[in-house]
Motif scaffolding. Sequence first.
Motif, PDB file in Angstrom:
ATOM      1  N   MET A  35       0.837  -1.156   0.095  1.00  0.00           N
ATOM      2  CA  MET A  35      -0.031   0.038  -0.095  1.00  0.00           C
ATOM      3  C   MET A  35       0.869   1.319  -0.084  1.00  0.00           C
ATOM      4  O   MET A  35       1.883   1.265   0.357  1.00  0.00           O
ATOM      5  CB  MET A  35      -0.902  -0.116   1.226  1.00  0.00           C
ATOM      6  N   ASN A  36       0.281   2.377  -0.479  1.00  0.00           N
ATOM      7  CA  ASN A  36       0.974   3.533  -0.391  1.00  0.00           C
ATOM      8  C   ASN A  36       0.750   4.525   0.871  1.00  0.00           C
ATOM      9  O   ASN A  36      -0.524   4.460   1.069  1.00  0.00           O
ATOM     10  CB  ASN A  36       0.654   4.396  -1.730  1.00  0.00           C
ATOM     11  N   ILE A  37       1.465   4.927   1.410  1.00  0.00           N
ATOM     12  CA  ILE A  37       1.357   5.821   2.632  1.00  0.00           C
ATOM     13  C   ILE A  37       1.774   7.384   2.291  1.00  0.00           C
ATOM     14  O   ILE A  37       2.875   7.533   1.678  1.00  0.00           O
ATOM     15  CB  ILE A  37       2.010   5.106   3.702  1.00  0.00           C
ATOM     16  N   LEU A  38       0.852   8.309   2.985  1.00  0.00           N
ATOM     17  CA  LEU A  38       1.265   9.812   3.251  1.00  0.00           C
ATOM     18  C   LEU A  38       1.566  10.115   4.668  1.00  0.00           C
ATOM     19  O   LEU A  38       0.851   9.757   5.378  1.00  0.00           O
ATOM     20  CB  LEU A  38       0.275  10.675   2.283  1.00  0.00           C
ATOM     21  N   ILE A  39       2.747  10.684   4.642  1.00  0.00           N
ATOM     22  CA  ILE A  39       3.102  11.110   6.226  1.00  0.00           C
ATOM     23  C   ILE A  39       3.140  12.824   5.882  1.00  0.00           C
ATOM     24  O   ILE A  39       3.815  13.195   4.897  1.00  0.00           O
ATOM     25  CB  ILE A  39       4.611  10.467   6.646  1.00  0.00           C
ATOM     26  N   LEU A  40       2.247  13.438   6.814  1.00  0.00           N
ATOM     27  CA  LEU A  40       2.547  14.973   6.962  1.00  0.00           C
ATOM     28  C   LEU A  40       3.339  15.428   7.865  1.00  0.00           C
ATOM     29  O   LEU A  40       3.398  15.042   9.084  1.00  0.00           O
ATOM     30  CB  LEU A  40       1.050  15.469   7.075  1.00  0.00           C
ATOM     31  N   GLY A  41       4.305  16.175   7.564  1.00  0.00           N
ATOM     32  CA  GLY A  41       5.292  16.867   8.425  1.00  0.00           C
ATOM     33  C   GLY A  41       6.784  16.982   7.817  1.00  0.00           C
ATOM     34  O   GLY A  41       7.037  16.529   6.755  1.00  0.00           O
TER      35      GLY A  41
END
Length: 423
Positions: free
Chosen positions: A1-7
């Motif tokens: 799966m693809n993941i997005l981290i904010l920061g």
Amino acid sequence: MNILILGSGGREHTLAWKLSQSPQLKKLYVAPGNAGTASIAQNIPIGVNDFEAIKKTVLSEDIALVVVGPEDPLVRGVHDFFLNDGELRDIPVIGPQEEAAQLEGSKEFAKQFMIRHAIPTAAYQSFTAADLEEAYGFLESLHPPYVLKADGLAAGKGVVILKDLNEAKAELRSMLVDAKFGEASATVVIEEFLDGIELSVFVLTDGNGYKVLPTAKDYKRIGEGDTGLNTGGMGAISPVPFADKTFMDKIHERIVKPTVEGLKKDELPYKGFIFIGLIKVGDDPKVIEYNVRMGDPETEVVIPRIKNDFLEVLQAVAQGTLDEVVLELDSRSATTVMLVSGGYPEAYEKGKEITGFQDITDSLVFHAGTKLNEDEVVTNGGRVMAITSLDEDFRQALQKSYQNIKKIRFDAMNYRKDIGFDL
Ligand code: AMP
Ligand code: GLY
């Protein structure tokens, strides 16, 4: 799966480093990220509060999970934004919804929550400009030092502790009447001063079950011996040596359990990290603050001690099956030392080339304020890099970090040479 981290800090590089080890990860994105995250993920140049741009990325890159690093987007309701959007509704977000994020966004809200659920904390009253005289009277009834807290988010600067009653009154006036911290100090919480040693406990919850993550102790002051101005954090150690089983049991029974239960009773959905700032007064823990995210640099020592596939753990949070997860922890100690720009936490320069960190093999180098400038890695913030090491005890781990720091160079580099001095 693809993941997005904010920061874009050391916390986010650490989370990216951990998630990138999961065999289930297809592609990792970090927005906006730093030079460290760029080496293991794809950085997306958008701000953490630009919800529309985040939506575009999530849809175009087929993101299946979003991990929110900092508090700001949570307090502004990024999780609610997803739940209220037909196209984003089914994409899980790790981080609480807006209402529960008030645990960090409003000191008054957090205080009321603790009182309601009988969670030990400092006695307090809160005031607005209309009650200035009454607030002065309350200050007069307390013993020094006086603890004044702006209710809202004030970039870590909203807590002022003063020994002198008249100075405390003047500060209170400037917060309430002259809006020293803008809207954030329209309400001020005045609190009993608690004398003791601080530590933090991190909890991950799916709103029902929860896991207590490793403890950590952060060193917030810029100067050795805990002197000088407050910073975002100059170093950290995990586990906290004085947090023995008896003390941890108290934290669990009196604080962690009632916090998670309290969220449920108050119908505050919460999927994410709870950072509980504690102070040990005598033999008893009391809560100083809640944060609705991981700490930075605490993440740099907490996450490397978790052995599990962290993607699986976060998926369990999203699916509400965290109770089925067994956390496996590294029994070694972790320490991190933050390298900062000369002048920080006041004015400092950016854009200085950083060298030598590529040669480090027996410590982990987590980037904080860095960016790529063509092929060079340059400084891009006050806190620049966190050097984490693991070893049998924290002193050995620290030695490794300090040895490796000698290899790193950038103009006006500064760091504390006494992390762990008080333990
Ligand atoms: P906070 O921004 O809430 O983390 O507060 C900043 C720092 O102020 C804490 O880390 C403590 O060192 C200190 N502090 C906050 N509340 C109290 C209190 N009631 N008594 C003593 N120190 C406090
Ligand atoms: N290191 C303190 C914080 O993350 O708030």
